[in-house]
Design a protein around this motif. Structure first.
Motif, PDB file in Angstrom:
ATOM      1  N   ARG A 156       2.913   1.537  -3.364  1.00  0.00           N
ATOM      2  CA  ARG A 156       1.820   2.452  -4.168  1.00  0.00           C
ATOM      3  C   ARG A 156       1.748   3.745  -4.197  1.00  0.00           C
ATOM      4  O   ARG A 156       1.799   4.751  -5.397  1.00  0.00           O
ATOM      5  CB  ARG A 156       0.547   1.741  -4.355  1.00  0.00           C
ATOM      6  N   ALA A 157       1.765   4.370  -2.893  1.00  0.00           N
ATOM      7  CA  ALA A 157       1.685   5.596  -2.622  1.00  0.00           C
ATOM      8  C   ALA A 157       2.650   6.270  -2.959  1.00  0.00           C
ATOM      9  O   ALA A 157       2.637   7.613  -3.603  1.00  0.00           O
ATOM     10  CB  ALA A 157       1.197   5.949  -1.233  1.00  0.00           C
ATOM     11  N   ARG A 193       0.783  -1.305  -0.207  1.00  0.00           N
ATOM     12  CA  ARG A 193       0.109  -0.051   0.066  1.00  0.00           C
ATOM     13  C   ARG A 193       1.005   1.354   0.071  1.00  0.00           C
ATOM     14  O   ARG A 193       0.769   2.275  -0.752  1.00  0.00           O
ATOM     15  CB  ARG A 193      -0.992   0.110   1.302  1.00  0.00           C
ATOM     16  N   LYS A 194       1.992   1.237   0.856  1.00  0.00           N
ATOM     17  CA  LYS A 194       2.888   2.541   0.801  1.00  0.00           C
ATOM     18  C   LYS A 194       3.635   2.457  -0.339  1.00  0.00           C
ATOM     19  O   LYS A 194       3.823   3.568  -0.644  1.00  0.00           O
ATOM     20  CB  LYS A 194       3.711   2.323   2.120  1.00  0.00           C
TER      21      LYS A 194
END
Lengths: 444, 82
Positions: free
Chosen positions: A29-30, A26-27
């Motif tokens: 991707r961010a 998730r991180k």
């Protein structure tokens, strides 16, 4: 909370692997999206490769993101926004910190950080210092003149954040630093391995035995691989009567790895703050299994001023087989950084890592400083190893050198020309030691 | 699985993280309110920015683990939501 006495963040450091991977993805991707939206360098690279951040769906997609290396960073700097160029993702007035790389492998790279990034640097170091047993009760001495390089700045800020008392030991010579250690009785210290050994050597000439007369019981090393080389670590620990720990980091990346109190022979990747991928040195194939060396491709998941996304660190690493007994789920690199992809060189047709020579030399207590020179004589490579031996050495020198050559042959598959020098002949380094000189490339 | 909230069934600390995150977001909102109310007074704005940078570290250690949307740049609430 359970584990607060052992871990800086017990929740993420012991998080089940599956959940940790989810958080990382998730991180990741961010930060990839952030770099694409805000850095002209990353956008150009990604567009050229036909990659868009929305293609990141599952874990294996991470390998699709184009890599960045030092050459990219050198190519953009000294341009607007000056001096950082196209990788700067924030308005220039948000940059509060300037650092640059040491330039060991070429032109120095500039790094601009926001105050948020600087907080993050201190956070990286807080994870590692806590894992190495540092606590608010420590008085920590930093025998280093902070300057334009990142070395030990973030350690200082982290130690403050953790509540320690920090004694900055810059702009003092080695003798004055030793006297300050005697005067203030710090319990911990941070320095390069070369300087840790050099200080011990100097202290002895002053009639001070660091192990008996000083109170330093914990040392964290940076800048060189020595603290992950067992014989160098042992030599430092014996000289100081202290536990010596390694850490890994770089100006463009952050402090990404640390040895913990277990000293299990490896370096934990801080997987809360970094995503580490290992690629085969020849094929570039992703290496997930232990026992196979590769180069480290690393992403700092929370650094925003000049993002570090899939950065080719050129560090050579290998996943460890067993998890660490400390209970962290953060994976380990066996033996830390075992070499640099650009340091490993062929000599007489054999691949040679300078750290392999250091491991052997440091295992002989009689030898002090050393250096290695590779030259070409006609068509043949020649390696000369210069060693310092104390004037009063009372052992059998021929036997000692014979054992050394034998061990070098066993560990590196190479023969060496050995020259013995008087103690104090070779340079002592405070930052990055330059003991390995390959003169073949400069016509030597 | 990506982007989903971590629940108690997935992870024993889910409830604690949610509770901590609520407090972190309250600090953040208060710091932004302070900045907005400062009317350009640097003594307030710059100190609020420092609070927000530290708050981002709390988010890294707490909020990011809950799966909530992330703010990348701590000093603004309008350019970093992804």
């Amino acid at each position: 909370m359970a584990g607060s006495d052992r871990y800086w963040n017990p929740i993420v450091e012991t998080m089940p692997l599956e959940q940790l991977r989810e958080v990382q993805l998730r991180k990741f991707r961010a930060i990839v999206s952030w770099a694409y939206e805000h850095s002209r360098l990353h956008r150009a690279l990604y567009d050229e490769a036909g990659f868009r951040p929305d293609r990141l769906k599952v874990w294996s997609d991470a390998a699709l993101v184009p890599k960045v290396d030092k050459a990219h960073m050198r190519g953009i700097q000294r341009k607007d926004p000056f001096p950082y160029g196209d990788a700067l993702c924030v308005p220039l007035d948000r940059v509060t910190e300037f650092r640059q790389t040491s330039g060991t492998t070429g032109q120095a790279v500039y790094q601009g950080d926001t105050w948020q990034d600087w907080e993050w640097w201190a956070e990286c170091w807080s994870y590692l210092l806590y894992a190495q047993g540092y606590r608010a009760t420590d008085r920590v001495f930093l025998p280093f003149g902070y300057n334009i390089f990142v070395a030990f700045w973030a350690a200082h800020y982290a130690a403050e954040k953790m509540g320690m008392e920090v004694v900055p030991g810059g702009v003092l010579d080695t003798e004055a630093r030793i006297l300050k250690l005697q005067e203030l009785r710090p319990t911990a210290m941070m320095a390069t391995p070369t300087y840790v050994l050099g200080m011990a050597e100097k202290a002895k000439t002053m009639g001070i035995d660091p192990a008996d007369d000083l109170q330093v019981r914990r040392i964290t090393c940076a800048g060189e691989p020595g603290a992950s080389i067992p014989s160098t670590k042992q030599r430092m620990e014996e000289a100081w009567g202290a536990k010596v720990y390694d850490h890994c980091g770089a100006t463009e990346i952050g402090a990404w790895g640390f040895e913990c109190e277990e000293q299990s022979g490896g370096i934990h990747v801080n997987e809360a703050l970094f995503l580490a991928q290992v690629e085969d040195l020849e094929t570039g194939e992703l290496v997930e299994e232990p026992g196979r060396r590769g180069r480290l491709i690393i992403t700092a998941l929370d650094r925003i001023g000049m993002p570090c996304v899939r950065f080719d660190s050129k560090d050579v690493v290998e996943w460890a087989e067993e998890p660490c007994a400390c209970g962290r789920t953060f994976r380990l690199f066996k033996g830390g950084v075992v070499g640099r992809a650009d340091d490993i060189t062929k000599v007489k047709g054999v691949l040679l890592a300078p750290s392999a020579i250091e491991e052997v030399v440091r295992s002989f207590p009689a030898f002090q400083e050393f250096e290695v020179e590779v030259t070409k004589k006609g068509d043949l490579d020649q390696i000369t190893l210069r060693l310092e031996l104390p004037a009063g050495y009372d052992g059998d020198q021929d036997e000692l050198l014979s054992q050394l050559k034998h061990q070098l042959r066993l560990n590196t598959n190479l023969g060496y020309r050995v020259e013995v020098l008087e103690e104090g002949t070779l340079p002592r380094y405070a930052l990055k030691a330059k003991r390995f000189k390959d003169l073949r490339k400069v016509g030597g | 699985m990506m982007g989903t909230e971590i629940t108690r069934a997935d992870f024993p600390y889910a409830e604690l993280l949610t509770e901590l995150d609520r407090s972190v977001q309250a600090i953040k909102e208060a710091a932004f309110a302070l900045k907005r109310a400062a009317g350009g007074m640097q003594a307030v704005e710059r100190n609020a920015d420092r609070i927000l940078a530290s708050t981002r570290m709390l988010e890294i250690n707490v909020s990011d683990l809950t799966g909530r949307p992330r703010t990348m740049a701590s000093w603004t609430d309008d350019d970093g939501m992804l």
